[in-house]
Design a protein around this motif. Structure first.
Motif, PDB file in Angstrom:
ATOM      1  N   LYS A 144       1.046  -1.305  -0.218  1.00  0.00           N
ATOM      2  CA  LYS A 144       0.124  -0.061  -0.111  1.00  0.00           C
ATOM      3  C   LYS A 144       1.017   1.135  -0.072  1.00  0.00           C
ATOM      4  CE  LYS A 144      -3.671  -2.444   2.198  1.00  0.00           C
ATOM      5  NZ  LYS A 144      -4.962  -2.623   2.919  1.00  0.00           N
ATOM      6  N   ILE A 145       2.173   1.278  -0.652  1.00  0.00           N
ATOM      7  CA  ILE A 145       3.070   2.194  -0.920  1.00  0.00           C
ATOM      8  C   ILE A 145       2.350   3.551  -1.508  1.00  0.00           C
ATOM      9  CG2 ILE A 145       3.951   1.811  -3.057  1.00  0.00           C
ATOM     10  CD1 ILE A 145       5.957   2.235   0.317  1.00  0.00           C
ATOM     11  N   ASP A 146       1.329   3.310  -1.947  1.00  0.00           N
ATOM     12  CA  ASP A 146       0.465   4.545  -2.648  1.00  0.00           C
ATOM     13  C   ASP A 146       0.094   5.404  -1.769  1.00  0.00           C
ATOM     14  OD1 ASP A 146      -2.629   3.510  -2.710  1.00  0.00           O
ATOM     15  OD2 ASP A 146      -1.190   1.921  -2.754  1.00  0.00           O
ATOM     16  N   LEU A 147      -0.100   4.957  -0.482  1.00  0.00           N
ATOM     17  CA  LEU A 147      -0.633   5.848   0.623  1.00  0.00           C
ATOM     18  C   LEU A 147       0.594   6.666   1.417  1.00  0.00           C
ATOM     19  CD1 LEU A 147      -3.037   3.247   2.228  1.00  0.00           C
ATOM     20  CD2 LEU A 147      -3.723   5.155   0.609  1.00  0.00           C
ATOM     21  N   SER A 148       1.790   6.477   0.930  1.00  0.00           N
ATOM     22  CA  SER A 148       2.727   7.036   1.693  1.00  0.00           C
ATOM     23  C   SER A 148       2.552   8.597   1.680  1.00  0.00           C
ATOM     24  CB  SER A 148       4.035   6.919   0.713  1.00  0.00           C
ATOM     25  OG  SER A 148       4.702   5.720   0.721  1.00  0.00           O
ATOM     26  N   GLU A 149       1.910   9.419   0.537  1.00  0.00           N
ATOM     27  CA  GLU A 149       1.916  10.518   1.077  1.00  0.00           C
ATOM     28  C   GLU A 149       0.744  11.394   2.055  1.00  0.00           C
ATOM     29  OE1 GLU A 149       1.188  12.730  -2.925  1.00  0.00           O
ATOM     30  OE2 GLU A 149       2.907  11.753  -3.849  1.00  0.00           O
ATOM     31  N   ILE A 150      -0.042  10.354   2.212  1.00  0.00           N
ATOM     32  CA  ILE A 150      -1.207  10.611   3.123  1.00  0.00           C
ATOM     33  C   ILE A 150      -0.770  10.312   4.677  1.00  0.00           C
ATOM     34  CG2 ILE A 150      -3.630  10.072   3.792  1.00  0.00           C
ATOM     35  CD1 ILE A 150      -3.490   9.322   0.520  1.00  0.00           C
ATOM     36  N   LEU A 151      -0.283   9.188   4.789  1.00  0.00           N
ATOM     37  CA  LEU A 151       0.112   8.575   5.998  1.00  0.00           C
ATOM     38  C   LEU A 151       1.381   8.790   6.233  1.00  0.00           C
ATOM     39  CD1 LEU A 151      -1.253   4.917   5.427  1.00  0.00           C
ATOM     40  CD2 LEU A 151      -2.533   6.660   6.605  1.00  0.00           C
ATOM     41  N   GLU A 152       1.733   9.122   7.838  1.00  0.00           N
ATOM     42  CA  GLU A 152       3.091   9.315   8.379  1.00  0.00           C
ATOM     43  C   GLU A 152       3.601   8.014   8.418  1.00  0.00           C
ATOM     44  OE1 GLU A 152       3.077  11.639  11.859  1.00  0.00           O
ATOM     45  OE2 GLU A 152       1.302  12.928  10.941  1.00  0.00           O
TER      46      GLU A 152
END
Lengths: 215, 215
Positions: free
Chosen positions: B164-172
């Motif tokens: 789920k590396i696509d969530l990198s920008e949203i999640l710390e």
């Protein structure tokens, strides 16, 4: 023989859980067992809940993890007292471990004891700890199929918190599917959508928590 | 007595795991045990991996869940054959369950057998199934503290997929912390950042998978 031993282990656990419950009741402490998969946000929820629940509600935390004291260090910032229980290879807290944790606390100073179980959707459901209520968390990042896939855990819940709800717009998550699956397993537990990040749903969760204190 | 029984259970499991391994080797099938917390994306990864791994690699899946056949239904769309193993209250697959799964498959038709374990970061790590390699997934939605908190699982990994590396920008999420913790536990396993949604990292994962086939 294997089954017999498992039964004996569970019976012994239940007896210790009852004794824990008596100690908690004698000190008028509400004990809350939080269970979920790893990373559903149990620790972050407690970091936000404990300062918000009210000045007259002094909170302690027993926190179970295989290894590390990271969660206890985080929760030590907000709780009156925090005890980290390392379970080694154990996939759940046991009543005996909680009893040892209670020995390390001054129960008469407390109103609420949060017990943060090991991150696991299977094993913790089999072990009573002496708690008054069970809180089950499900993060929407985990997917909408988890209630049906882990029914034993969700059947036992007194409340289900659907966490990380701030990710709703980004993640595909069928809220109706979770509600339907839960309604088939458990008609007692309210489902509260919550975000520790934005604060959404915190009021409803805190109201629920305060109601438990007055029961 | 309790410890004795646990040792016997593990020994019996290991013996069956060895027999499974012999059957797989005789049929020249690469067996891959996928382990992670619930909702890390094991099933979605397989949905993307199986059609991409190559025409000469016919894949089957054994999938373990407490309840439901949802994962098997999803994977039946892409795999040559799929067997759902319901573990009831069991928090992991056992070698005996895998042996039964093998009975239901025509191994001579297969090149790769994916074994999707029960979603759990603790119990599956204790039970050999006869697999050749272990793949451990960690979703970045679960938090960057999980390698240190579940060391037994990450020690055994032959590859770690950060999903789920696509969530990198949203999640710390502190990638360095995960790399550091992993490097202390396991110097063998590469860490591959991956998104089943965007396809990022899929090439590297598929390359790794093909290398295992040629070993």
């Amino acid at each position: 023989m294997k089954i017999q031993v498992v039964e004996n282990v569970l019976k012994a656990n239940d007896a210790i859980a009852s004794a824990n419950r008596q100690r908690l009741d004698a000190a008028n402490v509400l004990a809350i067992n939080l269970m979920s998969a790893p990373g559903s946000g149990k620790t972050t929820l407690l970091e936000k809940t404990i300062p918000a629940v009210g000045n007259d509600s002094r909170c302690a935390v027993l926190v179970g993890d295989l290894q590390t004291t990271r969660d206890a260090e985080r929760l030590g910032q907000v709780a009156v007292d925090t005890v980290q229980i390392n379970t080694g290879t154990g996939c759940h807290l046991s009543a005996a471990q909680v009893a040892e944790g209670l020995n390390a606390l001054d129960l008469n100073r407390l109103a609420i004891l949060f017990i943060e179980n090991v991150g696991n959707m299977v094993c913790p459901a089999a072990f009573e700890l002496g708690e008054h209520v069970k809180v089950v968390l499900l993060s929407i990042a985990e997917g909408d199929d988890k209630v049906a896939k882990y029914p034993t855990l969700f059947q036992q819940a007194d409340v289900v918190l659907l966490t990380k709800i701030d990710l709703s717009e980004i993640l595909e998550f069928n809220h109706d599917r979770v509600r339907d699956d839960l309604s088939r397993l458990n008609t007692r537990a309210p489902l509260i959508e919550i975000s520790s990040k934005t604060g959404q749903g915190m009021d409803r969760w805190l109201d629920w928590l305060r109601e438990q204190q007055h029961q």
